[in-house]
Design a protein around this motif. Structure first.
Motif, PDB file in Angstrom:
ATOM      1  N   THR A 191      -2.262   5.460   1.072  1.00 58.60           N
ATOM      2  CA  THR A 191      -1.014   4.762   0.793  1.00 58.60           C
ATOM      3  C   THR A 191      -1.291   3.265   0.884  1.00 58.60           C
TER       4      THR A 191
ATOM      5  N   GLU B 262       6.079  -1.248   7.979  1.00 57.60           N
ATOM      6  CA  GLU B 262       6.032  -0.444   6.755  1.00 57.60           C
ATOM      7  C   GLU B 262       5.278   0.866   7.003  1.00 57.60           C
TER       8      GLU B 262
ATOM      9  N   ILE C 107       6.758   4.783   6.817  1.00 59.51           N
ATOM     10  CA  ILE C 107       6.124   5.842   6.023  1.00 59.51           C
ATOM     11  C   ILE C 107       5.765   7.031   6.908  1.00 59.51           C
TER      12      ILE C 107
ATOM     13  N   GLU D 264       8.712   9.355   7.651  1.00 56.55           N
ATOM     14  CA  GLU D 264       9.317  10.122   6.525  1.00 56.55           C
ATOM     15  C   GLU D 264       8.897  11.567   6.544  1.00 56.55           C
TER      16      GLU D 264
END
Length: 157
Positions: free
Chosen positions: A135, A150, A154, A157
């Motif tokens: 990613t 960030e 991620i 999630e």
């Protein structure tokens, strides 16, 4: 156990992001560059690259057996990922990716050597700065804390 691999070119900010991320998540930081210092005086660069990648599964397993998750910090490309992915099943991969212009700029107290600048070019020319399996965290306009946040988003999630 969940582990994280922070990839990216030289001077991308991998170590800085990994340290704040690991502190927040209470994980060990494994900087493979440090392992090279044990052999770099007598082993070629290509040899210690292979050595570094080959011992990662053992390092991760050793920490995980002690119930400690790890953040590995080192550039990883498609070839190395392909060789390691079966041995490293519990790793989430991220790549810290500033623009090439930022990566080749002296920042803070760090002055890049010509070798480092050439290696950064190699990473960008060979897509090691942004491999398909990881990613991408675009850090062109982000500081370390924003990049960490960030990644945390991620992961949640």
């Amino acid at each position: 156990m969940k582990n994280i691999w922070i990839s990216g070119s030289i001077n991308s900010g991998k170590s800085a992001v990994a340290k704040v991320l690991a502190k927040e998540l209470k994980m060990a930081v494994i900087e493979l560059d440090i392992l090279a210092t044990f052999v770099e005086d007598w082993m070629s660069f290509d040899e210690y690259l292979k050595l570094n990648y080959s011992i990662v599964p053992e390092i991760v397993e050793t920490y995980n057996k002690k119930n400690i998750s790890v953040v590995i910090v080192y550039p990883i490309g498609e070839v190395q990922y392909g060789a390691l992915k079966d041995a490293l099943k519990n790793i989430t991969y991220f790549t810290i990716d500033p623009s090439f212009e930022i990566a080749v700029t002296n920042r803070g107290e760090r002055s890049l050597t010509d070798w480092e600048k050439d290696r950064i070019r190699y990473h960008y020319d060979n897509n090691i700065h942004n491999p398909a399996f990881a990613t991408r965290i675009d850090t062109k306009d982000k500081n370390v804390e924003e990049s960490k946040n960030e990644i945390l988003t991620i992961l949640a999630e």
